[in-house]
Design a protein around this motif. Structure first.
Motif, PDB file in Angstrom:
ATOM      1  N   UNK A  25       0.927  -0.944   0.158  1.00  0.00           N
ATOM      2  CA  UNK A  25       0.186  -0.046   0.032  1.00  0.00           C
ATOM      3  C   UNK A  25       0.790   1.311   0.010  1.00  0.00           C
ATOM      4  N   UNK A  26       0.702   2.243  -0.949  1.00  0.00           N
ATOM      5  CA  UNK A  26       1.616   3.501  -0.848  1.00  0.00           C
ATOM      6  C   UNK A  26       1.509   4.105   0.469  1.00  0.00           C
ATOM      7  N   UNK A  27       2.301   4.560   0.869  1.00  0.00           N
ATOM      8  CA  UNK A  27       2.556   5.251   2.308  1.00  0.00           C
ATOM      9  C   UNK A  27       2.431   6.602   2.032  1.00  0.00           C
ATOM     10  N   UNK A  38      -3.628   1.635   7.263  1.00  0.00           N
ATOM     11  CA  UNK A  38      -2.914   1.310   6.040  1.00  0.00           C
ATOM     12  C   UNK A  38      -3.290  -0.001   5.427  1.00  0.00           C
ATOM     13  N   UNK A  39      -3.470  -0.946   6.511  1.00  0.00           N
ATOM     14  CA  UNK A  39      -3.640  -2.307   6.155  1.00  0.00           C
ATOM     15  C   UNK A  39      -5.202  -2.363   5.467  1.00  0.00           C
ATOM     16  N   UNK A  40      -6.170  -1.483   5.870  1.00  0.00           N
ATOM     17  CA  UNK A  40      -7.537  -1.507   5.204  1.00  0.00           C
ATOM     18  C   UNK A  40      -7.702  -0.820   3.991  1.00  0.00           C
ATOM     19  N   UNK A  69      -5.868  10.883   2.838  1.00  0.00           N
ATOM     20  CA  UNK A  69      -5.035  10.950   1.779  1.00  0.00           C
ATOM     21  C   UNK A  69      -4.943  10.084   0.734  1.00  0.00           C
ATOM     22  N   UNK A  70      -5.366   8.888   0.888  1.00  0.00           N
ATOM     23  CA  UNK A  70      -5.446   7.985  -0.346  1.00  0.00           C
ATOM     24  C   UNK A  70      -6.682   8.553  -1.056  1.00  0.00           C
TER      25      UNK A  70
END
Length: 291
Positions: A25-27, A38-40, A69-70
Motif C-alpha cells: 500500500x502506498x505510504x 494502511x492495512x484496510x 490521503x488515499x
C-alpha cells in the motif's frame, strides 16, 4: 443439506480471509500511527467506489489520515474533510492541509537530529502552530511506537542501534508532505470534535463517513483523547443518511452495540505491529460493495 450450505455461505460472506501486506500500500502519511489503517486501504477503496456519484468524504477521527490521503491521491472523493481533536496531531494537519506544507517539509529535511536538539524542541513552551507541528512529527518519529501520549519516551536502541534516528527519514517525510501539497486543493482540515462534525452532515446522503475511533481496548495506552462514549457513537452512526464505515476491535461489547442499533458488520483479519493476527470489525450501512 440446504441449512449447511447456507451456514457455509454466511461464513464466507462475513470475512475476508487474506491478511493485507501493508508494504503493498502506498505510504502517504507523515505519521507512524498506532492503530493506523494502511492495512484496510484495499477495503476502503471498494467502499468508496460503490458509487460514481459526487461524494464528500469525512474522517472525524483523522489521526494519521491515511484514508483521506488515499482518497485525495486516487481521486476517490470530490471533497475531503479531516477532523482531529488532539491538538498536537491537529497542528500537523493545520499546517499541511490549511497552511504552508513546504515550511514543515523543509524544516524536517534540514533538522540536525541529536538528543540535545530534539529535547530543545520538545521542551519549548508556548510553541507557534508551525513549531507545534514540527514538534509533533519529531515526537511521533523518535518516541517508542510513534506513541505521543504522556508516559511514552525516546527510542533508546532502535533499529541496528541507531537510537532516535531509527525512524527519522527526513527525505521521505519531506517528499510525502510536499506530495500532499499537490492534492490538497479539495481537502479541508478541522480541529474539532467528531460528534459535532458528524451531527452537521448526518442528513447529507452524499457524505461517506469513515469513522475510526480510539478502540475500547488499546485506546487508553495509545491516545491522549481515548475516553469516548462508544454507545453514543453507535447511536449517531445509525442516524447517518449517507454511507458509512465504522471500524472497531472485535469484542463482545462492540458486537452487542452493533446488535443494539441494528447495524450490520463483517470481520476482517489484520496483523498488529508485533505480527499478531487478530480480527477487527467493520460496521457499514450496506455490504453490497463487499467482495
Amino acid at each position: 443439506m440446504g441449512g449447511q450450505l447456507s451456514m457455509f455461505e454466511t461464513k464466507q460472506k462475513n470475512a475476508i480471509q487474506k491478511v493485507v501486506n501493508v508494504a503493498s500500500i502506498p505510504q502517504r502519511s507523515p505519521f507512524r500511527y498506532p492503530g493506523g489503517k494502511t492495512w484496510l486501504i484495499p477495503v476502503v477503496r471498494q467502499w468508496l467506489k460503490q458509487s460514481k456519484e459526487h461524494k464528500k468524504l469525512i474522517e472525524p477521527f483523522a489521526g494519521g489520515g491515511i484514508v483521506s490521503l488515499t482518497a485525495a491521491f486516487e481521486n476517490l472523493a470530490d471533497n475531503i474533510v479531516m477532523i482531529e481533536l488532539d491538538h498536537e496531531v491537529a497542528a500537523v494537519w493545520e499546517v499541511i492541509i490549511n497552511g504552508d506544507q513546504n515550511w514543515l517539509a523543509d524544516k524536517i529535511f534540514s533538522f540536525d537530529l541529536t538528543p540535545e536538539n530534539a529535547n530543545s524542541i520538545l521542551q519549548k513552551e508556548n510553541k507557534t502552530k508551525k513549531e507545534q507541528a514540527f514538534s509533533t512529527i519529531l515526537k511521533n518519529r523518535i518516541f517508542h511506537g510513534g506513541i505521543i501520549t504522556k508516559g511514552s519516551g525516546l527510542i533508546k536502541n532502535g533499529e541496528n542501534g541507531k537510537g532516535i534516528k531509527s525512524r527519522w527519514y527526513p527525505k521521505t517525510l519531506r517528499d510525502r508532505i510536499k506530495a500532499i501539497g499537490h492534492v490538497k486543493k479539495n481537502m479541508k482540515f478541522i480541529t474539532g470534535d467528531a460528534f459535532t462534525e458528524l451531527e452537521k452532515v448526518k442528513n447529507d446522503e452524499s457524505v461517506y463517513s469513515f469513522i475510526d475511533p480510539p478502540y475500547t481496548v488499546a485506546g487508553r495506552r495509545l491516545y491522549t483523547h481515548f475516553e469516548l462514549d462508544h454507545d453514543a457513537l453507535f447511536a449517531l452512526t445509525a442516524q447517518l443518511k449517507g454511507k458509512f464505515m465504522l471500524t472497531y476491535d472485535d469484542t463482545d461489547e462492540i458486537r452487542q452495540l452493533a446488535e443494539k442499533y441494528n447495524l450490520d458488520f463483517r470481520t476482517i483479519p489484520m496483523k498488529t505491529t508485533h505480527h499478531i493476527q487478530k480480527n477487527e470489525i467493520i460496521v457499514s450501512d450496506n455490504f453490497d460493495w463487499w467482495k
